[in-house]
Every structure is written in structure tokens, then in C-alpha cells.
Scaffold this active site. Structure first.
Site, PDB file in Angstrom:
ATOM      1  N   TYR A 148       0.850  -1.187   0.000  1.00  0.00           N
ATOM      2  CA  TYR A 148       0.000   0.000   0.000  1.00  0.00           C
ATOM      3  C   TYR A 148       0.887   1.238   0.000  1.00  0.00           C
ATOM      4  CZ  TYR A 148      -3.590   3.359   1.468  1.00  0.00           C
ATOM      5  OH  TYR A 148      -4.447   4.428   1.543  1.00  0.00           O
ATOM      6  N   ASP A 236       9.178   2.740   0.389  1.00  0.00           N
ATOM      7  CA  ASP A 236       8.081   3.362   1.128  1.00  0.00           C
ATOM      8  C   ASP A 236       8.220   2.923   2.581  1.00  0.00           C
ATOM      9  OD1 ASP A 236       5.791   4.144   2.376  1.00  0.00           O
ATOM     10  OD2 ASP A 236       4.441   3.559   0.746  1.00  0.00           O
ATOM     11  N   LYS A 264       3.531   8.582   9.120  1.00  0.00           N
ATOM     12  CA  LYS A 264       3.204   7.956  10.411  1.00  0.00           C
ATOM     13  C   LYS A 264       4.122   8.456  11.541  1.00  0.00           C
ATOM     14  CE  LYS A 264       0.260   4.585   8.406  1.00  0.00           C
ATOM     15  NZ  LYS A 264       0.325   3.859   7.159  1.00  0.00           N
TER      16      LYS A 264
HETATM   17  C1  LIG Z   1      -0.194   4.358   5.748  1.00  0.00           C
HETATM   18  C2  LIG Z   1       0.673   4.160   4.571  1.00  0.00           C
HETATM   19  C3  LIG Z   1       0.691   5.078   3.501  1.00  0.00           C
HETATM   20  C4  LIG Z   1      -0.285   6.210   3.407  1.00  0.00           C
HETATM   21  O1  LIG Z   1      -0.114   7.134   4.440  1.00  0.00           O
HETATM   22  P1  LIG Z   1      -1.343   8.115   4.801  1.00  0.00           P
HETATM   23  O2  LIG Z   1      -0.758   9.025   5.825  1.00  0.00           O
HETATM   24  O3  LIG Z   1      -2.419   7.227   5.315  1.00  0.00           O
HETATM   25  O4  LIG Z   1      -1.734   8.815   3.562  1.00  0.00           O
HETATM   26  C5  LIG Z   1       1.626   4.898   2.501  1.00  0.00           C
HETATM   27  N1  LIG Z   1       2.470   3.871   2.526  1.00  0.00           N
HETATM   28  C6  LIG Z   1       2.484   2.966   3.521  1.00  0.00           C
HETATM   29  C7  LIG Z   1       3.487   1.857   3.506  1.00  0.00           C
HETATM   30  C8  LIG Z   1       1.564   3.067   4.567  1.00  0.00           C
HETATM   31  O5  LIG Z   1       1.538   2.141   5.526  1.00  0.00           O
END
Ligand SMILES: *Cc1c(COP(=O)(O)O)cnc(C)c1O
Length: 447
Positions: A148, A236, A264
Site C-alpha cells: 500500500y 516506502d 506515520k
Molecule cells: C499508511 C501508509 C501510507 C499512506 O499514508 P497516509 O498518511 O495514510 O496517507 C503509505 N504507505 C504505507 C506503507 C503506509 O503504511
């Protein structure tokens, strides 16, 4: 604990929420759509605990999906936010706070020379991909099924059935054109890259399809494949950054990408994201370069103060202790679920804990890709375990694709509570499954 059927403050708030907000939630993952029932509404949190509007207390293993590292309302974060708020909440002008957070990130992540701050992980990933395309002059991107990267159009293309899929939108409202250049391939297999690939974006430890560790050599293989094809490698680290340790998955794996996405933890519980990398690549961003990217609230003073307070507060020793606690917790949780009569598999990577459950006798291993994660997540046992734990005051995420986030505020005593609740919950769920099988039903419906 909150009884979703009972009329109470939780039910009343959610009824109002559904009137004013589509589905009653501001992010679909918060709804109980995949476990059934009505979500409780949180009034406050303290350390590892959250309290709902009826005063029930839950041991919180969600921790804002990993955005909270120190526990809720940690005094250090609260003080930093108070102090910053008193000086003004947003200026649209440069501030010391954004410089200090950017420096804090670059000091900790080996190879990351510059970052630009944004307000979410979604923005970070979206902007990193734009930068990769702008810097390489190529259009195609490669992502892995089950990873994601936020909800921007081009990255919502999901995976399917282990087969590489090209250009299938992951949501209504995403035009084919937006994903036509997104190639989705299976996790843990190094793909062949053509010379039209701008970047490969990957969760270096996949934590959005439950927990899928990178196979030995996978990240190294991606690095080599990108180098051969002249493509950029994007980590990411929105979950892994500042959670696996100060240097995230980069330091843990020894593999250095060209670009990073963060989010995060770096916001200390406030909305922050960042993308960064080598200074020569970041030079392509406006105002110096041709790749446009912007944000009214980017580098927000409250968010940068909270993030920096958290990063400055935790030590290497804190991270080591947390990883040790989480590893013990994962083993004890798995043993408790099995002793209670279920099949279970709880891998840990640093502080990240995965959870796969099934009926007794089910063969459960650590998932290696989206297909293997989905095969377990779809067995119908998780929703029952979720509710059985919630009734015992332990809150997991309301869906089988999330990891557990024990954090700095979860001591051995709190984690032991979760383990004993898990054993009781497993006994209850196993009995339900037995009864359903005795009745000749395949699997009881989700409550
Ligand atoms: C949560 C998440 C996102 C998106 O972050 P948001 O602050 O919810 O937009 C992108 N990449 C990873 C790996 C994530 O866990």
C-alpha cells in the site's frame, strides 16, 4: 466492553457519524465492515490504552496504524505541541521547525540527504513517484501486489492472483489512463525491468497485507535490477521508518534506495509525511527544478514539533528493547492462540507483529506475498477473534490485513494481558467453530 448491539453512547455517536460522514468514518479501514458490528468511538487515549465514549478501556494495539510510537498523549509530544501552538499554528512561510525535522530525518536515515515535508504518506508516495518520473524522463512504475502506498490514483492499482497485472484500477473513479503505466508484480520476486521503468516502489517490510517479511536477497535483488535498468528504487518507509529503528528498513537491510517515503511516526501523531533521497535527485523539484509539488500546510509547525519531539526522545536502546518485547509477545501470542484451540502464525520483524489465524489443524505459515496473505485472511476466523478480544478489552485493527503495533508504551505487563486475553478468546472462537462444524455448516457467518 462495548456491546455493538446495545444502545449506548457508542451506538449514538456512530449513528450521528453515519448521518454526517459517509459510512461514518473518515478512512474506510476504521469501519467494522470486514469484521461486522459497530465501531466504538474513542474519547481519549493514554499510553497503550484508549477509552471509548462509554468509558470502556481497551489495550490498543492499533496505535493509529503505527503513527503513534510513544503511546497516546505522551507528555513529551503534548508539551511540544502546546509550545508550538502558542507560537502560531501555520504561516505559509519558512519555520525553524521544518528545518529541524528534516535534519532529524536525514541524520538518521543513511543515504537520505534531503527531504521535503508533506502532510500524509499518500502525498509522500505520490510525490516520490512524480519526482522519479520527472528525474528519469520515464513513465512506467512498478509496484508489488499487496503493498500500500496511499490512495493516489496511480498507486491504487492492486495486485491480483499472483499474476502481474497491467493497468487495472484498484478503485472506482480511477481512470484506466491513471494506472496504465503502473505494473503490479508479486512481492518477494525480483521483476524483470525494461528501460521504460522510472521507479520500483516497495514496502521494504510489507505491513499492509498483514506482515510479509522480505525474503533474503529480495531487496538486494531489487537494487541490482534497478541499477541495471537505470530505474530508481523507492522505499516506502511510511510504516517501517523510525519504527524498526532510527534508520528504518534501510539501516536494517543495508540496502540503500534512491528515494524514500516517510509518514506515520515522523508526525508524532500529527499529519506529516516526507519524501527524500539524494540531493541530486531532489534538485529536480520546484522551485529549482521542473517537477512541481506543493502544500499550504506542509511542514506545519505543530506537526514538525511533535515529530521531532518523538524522534529526539527515543534512543537506540528503546528500539532494541521494543523489538525484544515484540518478538517475545509474538511468540507468546501464537502459543496462546494455539493452546486455546486455533491455528496461528505470528511472525515479528523488529517491533512489527503479524497475525494469521485459522481453525485448528489449518496449515498456517508466514505469508510470502499477497496471494498467501489473502488465502488466510479470507478464512473467516479473524473477525471472530477480533470481537472475542474486543470483549476482553484488547483492540486489534478491524481487518485481517493490518499488523499489530506494540509500541514504547506497551510494557511486558500490558502485553501479558493481551496474551492471556488471546488464549481465552481462542477457546471461545474454537468452540464456536466446532459447533458450526457440528451443525454441518462450513464456517459460521461473521457476527
Ligand atoms: C499508511 C501508509 C501510507 C499512506 O499514508 P497516509 O498518511 O495514510 O496517507 C503509505 N504507505 C504505507 C506503507 C503506509 O503504511
Amino acid at each position: 466492553m462495548a456491546d455493538p448491539e446495545a444502545a449506548g453512547a457508542n451506538g449514538e455517536w456512530f449513528t450521528r457519524a453515519r448521518r454526517a460522514i459517509p459510512g461514518g468514518v473518515d478512512s474506510p479501514v476504521r469501519s467494522f465492515a470486514s469484521v461486522g458490528g459497530v465501531p466504538f468511538t474513542v474519547a481519549r487515549g493514554e499510553g497503550p490504552w484508549v477509552y471509548d465514549v462509554e468509558g470502556h478501556r481497551y489495550l490498543d494495539l492499533v496505535q493509529s496504524y503505527g503513527a503513534v510510537l510513544l503511546g497516546h498523549a505522551h507528555p513529551v509530544a503534548v508539551a511540544a505541541i502546546r509550545e508550538a501552538a502558542a507560537l502560531g499554528t501555520s504561516f505559509g512561510m519558512p519555520t525553524p521547525g521544518e528545518v529541524l525535522l528534516a535534519e532529524a530525518v536525514c541524520e538518521r536515515v543513511p543515504g537520505c540527504e534531503q527531504v521535503r515535508l508533506v502532510s500524509s504518506g499518500t502525498e509522500a508516495a505520490m510525490s516520490a513517484v512524480r519526482l522519479a518520473r520527472g528525474a528519469t524522463g520515464r513513465e512506467r512504475i512498478v509496484k508489488f501486489a499487496g503493498c500500500y502506498h496511499g490512495h493516489s490514483d496511480g498507486l491504487l492499482a492492486a495486485g491480483g492472483s499472483g499474476v502481474a497485472m497491467l493497468g487495472l484500477p484498484g478503485s472506482a473513479g480511477v481512470p484506466r489512463g491513471a494506472v496504465a503505466d503502473t505494473l503490479v508484480v508479486p512481492y518477494n520476486v525480483v521483476p524483470e525491468l525494461g528501460d521504460d521503468v522510472a521507479c520500483v516502489i516497495v514496502e521494504p517490510v510489507a505491513a499492509n497485507m498483514n506482515l510479509v517479511p522480505p525474503a533474503p536477497g529480495f531487496l538486494e535483488g531489487l537494487r541490482a535490477a534497478c541499477d541495471r535498468a537505470g530505474a530508481l528504487l523507492v522505499f516506502d518507509e511510511v510504516i517501517t521508518g523510525f519504527r524498526l529503528g532510527p534508520g528504518g528498513a534501510t539501516a536494517a537491510s543495508g540496502v540503500t534506495p534512491d528515494l524514500w517515503c516517510f509518514g506515520k511516526v515522523i508526525g508524532g501523531g500529527l499529519p506529516v509525511g516526507a519524501f527524500g533521497g539524494r540531493a541530486d535527485l531532489l534538485a529536480a523539484l520546484a522551485p529549482g527544478g521542473p517537477v512541481y509539488q506543493a502544500g499550504t500546510l506542509s511542514g506545519n509547525p505543530l506537526a514538525t514539533a511533535a515529530g521531532r519531539a518523538v524522534l529526539d526522545h527515543v534512543t537506540e536502546a528503546d528500539y532494541r528493547d521494543l523489538a525484544d518485547r515484540a518478538t517475545r509477545f509474538a511468540a507468546e501470542l501464537e502459543a496462546a492462540l494455539v493452546s486455546g484451540g486455533l491455528a496461528a502464525c505470528c511472525p515479528a520483524v523488529g517491533p512489527l507483529v503479524g497475525l494469521s489465524v485459522g481453525a485448528a489443524g489449518a496449515e498456517l505459515g508466514v505469508p510470502v506475498d499477497y496471494d498467501s496473505a489473502r488465502a488466510v485472511a479470507g478464512n473467516g476466523v479473524y473477525p471472530r477473534l477480533f470481537h472475542a478480544l474486543l470483549r476482553r478489552g484488547v483492540a486489534l485493527a478491524p481487518g485481517p490485513y493490518e499488523v499489530l503495533f506494540p509500541g514504547m508504551a506497551h510494557g511486558d505487563a500490558e502485553l501479558a494481558l493481551a496474551v492471556s486475553a488471546a488464549e481465552e478468546a481462542a477457546v471461545e472462537v474454537a468452540a464456536e467453530l466446532d459447533q458450526a462444524l457440528g451443525d454441518g455448516r462450513e464456517m459460521p457467518a461473521v457476527p
